[in-house]
Design a protein around this motif. Structure first.
Motif, PDB file in Angstrom:
ATOM      1  N   ILE A   7      -8.454  -2.383  -1.617  1.00  0.00           N
ATOM      2  CA  ILE A   7      -7.269  -1.529  -1.715  1.00  0.00           C
ATOM      3  C   ILE A   7      -6.120  -2.387  -2.233  1.00  0.00           C
ATOM      4  O   ILE A   7      -5.579  -3.225  -1.523  1.00  0.00           O
ATOM      5  CB  ILE A   7      -6.920  -0.920  -0.343  1.00  0.00           C
ATOM      6  N   GLY A   8      -5.783  -2.176  -3.497  1.00  0.00           N
ATOM      7  CA  GLY A   8      -4.772  -2.994  -4.154  1.00  0.00           C
ATOM      8  C   GLY A   8      -5.424  -3.881  -5.198  1.00  0.00           C
ATOM      9  O   GLY A   8      -6.082  -4.860  -4.862  1.00  0.00           O
ATOM     10  N   ARG A  30      -9.305   0.837  -5.114  1.00  0.00           N
ATOM     11  CA  ARG A  30      -8.212   1.792  -4.906  1.00  0.00           C
ATOM     12  C   ARG A  30      -6.888   1.119  -5.233  1.00  0.00           C
ATOM     13  O   ARG A  30      -6.714  -0.086  -5.009  1.00  0.00           O
ATOM     14  CB  ARG A  30      -8.150   2.251  -3.447  1.00  0.00           C
ATOM     15  N   ASP A  31      -5.958   1.890  -5.728  1.00  0.00           N
ATOM     16  CA  ASP A  31      -4.612   1.390  -5.963  1.00  0.00           C
ATOM     17  C   ASP A  31      -3.670   2.582  -6.061  1.00  0.00           C
ATOM     18  O   ASP A  31      -4.073   3.671  -6.507  1.00  0.00           O
ATOM     19  CB  ASP A  31      -4.569   0.571  -7.270  1.00  0.00           C
ATOM     20  N   HIS A  32      -2.406   2.381  -5.627  1.00  0.00           N
ATOM     21  CA  HIS A  32      -1.442   3.474  -5.737  1.00  0.00           C
ATOM     22  C   HIS A  32      -1.173   3.807  -7.203  1.00  0.00           C
ATOM     23  O   HIS A  32      -0.730   4.903  -7.533  1.00  0.00           O
ATOM     24  CB  HIS A  32      -0.134   3.110  -5.027  1.00  0.00           C
ATOM     25  N   ASP A  33      -1.479   2.838  -8.079  1.00  0.00           N
ATOM     26  CA  ASP A  33      -1.396   3.057  -9.520  1.00  0.00           C
ATOM     27  C   ASP A  33      -2.819   3.193 -10.050  1.00  0.00           C
ATOM     28  O   ASP A  33      -3.525   2.187 -10.201  1.00  0.00           O
ATOM     29  CB  ASP A  33      -0.689   1.878 -10.192  1.00  0.00           C
ATOM     30  N   PRO A  34      -3.291   4.408 -10.338  1.00  0.00           N
ATOM     31  CA  PRO A  34      -4.686   4.586 -10.776  1.00  0.00           C
ATOM     32  C   PRO A  34      -5.040   3.770 -12.013  1.00  0.00           C
ATOM     33  O   PRO A  34      -6.191   3.349 -12.161  1.00  0.00           O
ATOM     34  CB  PRO A  34      -4.767   6.091 -11.064  1.00  0.00           C
ATOM     35  N   VAL A  62      -2.383  -5.574  -0.516  1.00  0.00           N
ATOM     36  CA  VAL A  62      -1.101  -4.964  -0.845  1.00  0.00           C
ATOM     37  C   VAL A  62       0.018  -5.884  -0.352  1.00  0.00           C
ATOM     38  O   VAL A  62      -0.236  -6.811   0.420  1.00  0.00           O
ATOM     39  CB  VAL A  62      -0.975  -3.562  -0.202  1.00  0.00           C
ATOM     40  N   HIS A  66       3.536  -3.517   3.383  1.00  0.00           N
ATOM     41  CA  HIS A  66       2.709  -2.296   3.377  1.00  0.00           C
ATOM     42  C   HIS A  66       1.345  -2.495   4.021  1.00  0.00           C
ATOM     43  O   HIS A  66       0.550  -1.560   4.068  1.00  0.00           O
ATOM     44  CB  HIS A  66       2.525  -1.806   1.935  1.00  0.00           C
ATOM     45  N   THR A  70      -1.164   0.590   5.461  1.00  0.00           N
ATOM     46  CA  THR A  70      -2.381   0.771   4.674  1.00  0.00           C
ATOM     47  C   THR A  70      -3.621   0.633   5.546  1.00  0.00           C
ATOM     48  O   THR A  70      -4.564   1.425   5.443  1.00  0.00           O
ATOM     49  CB  THR A  70      -2.430  -0.250   3.523  1.00  0.00           C
ATOM     50  N   ASP A  73      -3.866   3.758   7.813  1.00  0.00           N
ATOM     51  CA  ASP A  73      -4.379   4.931   7.085  1.00  0.00           C
ATOM     52  C   ASP A  73      -5.885   4.809   6.852  1.00  0.00           C
ATOM     53  O   ASP A  73      -6.627   5.792   7.006  1.00  0.00           O
ATOM     54  CB  ASP A  73      -3.665   5.067   5.732  1.00  0.00           C
TER      55      ASP A  73
END
Length: 361
Positions: A7-8, A30-34, A62, A66, A70, A73
């Motif tokens: 993640i990140g 995974r990333d908040h920016d696809p 990350v 955060h 993260t 979640d």
């Protein structure tokens, strides 16, 4: 470990993913920016598709601020059997996780002591962590399975595990990583408004001191915001040393001989303490630091020249312990500084001269 989710997908996350994927682990990204996750996937770090079931390990890469949210979640979603982060600060995120009521038995904080001046997935490499320390900060709550998965991750990335207390880690990185970043930036900032004639005189010394000042400011704001107290403590001590050094230098300007003598003693004390501190930095393979001699070789800026130089050093039977290159200003040449054992220096110098190399004293 058969499956993992990263993640990140910045420098650290993508580098870890590349190392895992290269050793047979199925990696989900995974990333908040696809687009960042897509780029990492295109590099061979894994797939940016969602995992079909719970994975073995979630690697949270990350910014420190955060990490806790993260992990929380991901735990609520049942993403993995175990979770770890690779942030550069450990105490704060652990306390945040406690406050959020997270399951600390399936979590461990970690920090690979590796990085580059560049950031993002395109800067990532599968060998970024090879031979580098990777700190693990288990707590009494950390489960055995989680610790073992973390150790397996470190092994797959070919790093060296180091177990520390989280707060001790934060004090340590404040001293050996975070403060040097600020000092490099402060030194480099002096060049911003300097005259061009002065900047053109930059040699290897200023390049060494300011190299990491090229790092991304936004990333370092995140890091320093998560560890401000320990960094401020180190900087306060440095500021006191700076004040004393300024006083000593002003004394050297004095017409009073006693003041000049005191000023010289003050400067010598600063330099001696610095030399003693530098001598404590671990040497080759983590052993005690060794003293090397430098053989400086003039080299042209042409393809194959470095390879030819190293081949000639090898033919001389000399092991090169370290190397640095100082580029000449305005010329297509430079000095390659080969660090070797003291007994090997005259042997190497003679052998290279025989093969036509120009040795500089």
């Amino acid at each position: 470990m058969r499956t993992a989710v990263v993640i990140g997908t910045g420098l650290i996350g993508t580098s870890a993913a590349l190392a895992l994927a290269g050793r047979g682990v199925t990696v989900y990204l995974r990333d908040h920016d696809p687009s960042a996750a897509h780029t990492a996937a295109a590099l061979g770090a894994g797939t940016d598709q969602a995992p079909p079931e719970q994975v073995d390990l979630a690697v949270v890469a990350v910014p420190p601020a955060h990490i806790a949210a993260t992990v929380a979640d991901a735990q609520r979603a049942g993403t993995a059997r175990s979770y770890l982060d690779v942030g550069s600060v450990k105490g704060g995120p652990r306390r945040d996780l406690q406050d959020l009521g997270c399951d600390l038995s399936t979590y461990i904080g970690t920090h690979p002591m590796a990085g580059r001046e560049r950031s993002g997935p395109l800067a990532a490499t599968a060998d970024l962590f090879e031979g580098r320390p990777w700190v693990l900060t288990p707590t009494p709550e950390t489960g055995t399975d989680t610790l073992n998965l973390a150790l397996e991750l470190v092994s797959l990335c070919r790093a060296v595990p180091v177990v520390m207390d989280a707060d001790a880690h934060d004090r340590a990185v404040a001293l050996v990583s975070h403060t040097p970043q600020l000092l490099a930036s402060l030194a480099a900032a002096r060049l911003r408004e300097a005259e061009e004639s002065a900047v053109r005189l930059c040699g290897q010394g200023i390049r060494d001191v300011t190299r990491i000042a090229a790092s991304e400011p936004g990333m370092w704001v995140d890091i320093l915001s998560a560890n401000p107290g320990p960094v401020a403590d180190v900087l306060s001590a440095v500021a006191a040393d700076l004040d004393e050094t300024v006083v000593a230098l002003r004394a050297l300007q004095s017409a009073d001989e006693d003041k000049r003598t005191g000023g010289a003693a003050g400067i010598e004390a600063v330099l001696s303490r610095g030399r003693a501190g530098q001598a404590r930095i671990p040497g080759k393979h983590g052993a005690a630091p060794a003293a090397y001699e430098t053989v400086a070789v003039l080299i042209g800026d042409h393809p194959g020249e470095l390879g030819r130089l190293f081949a000639d050093a090898g033919r001389a039977g000399v092991n090169v312990e370290d190397v640095a290159i100082e580029h000449a200003t305005g010329q297509q040449a430079g000095l390659v500084q080969l660090s070797v054992a003291p007994a090997s220096a005259p042997v190497l110098s003679a052998a290279l001269r025989e093969r036509g190399w120009s040795i500089r004293q």
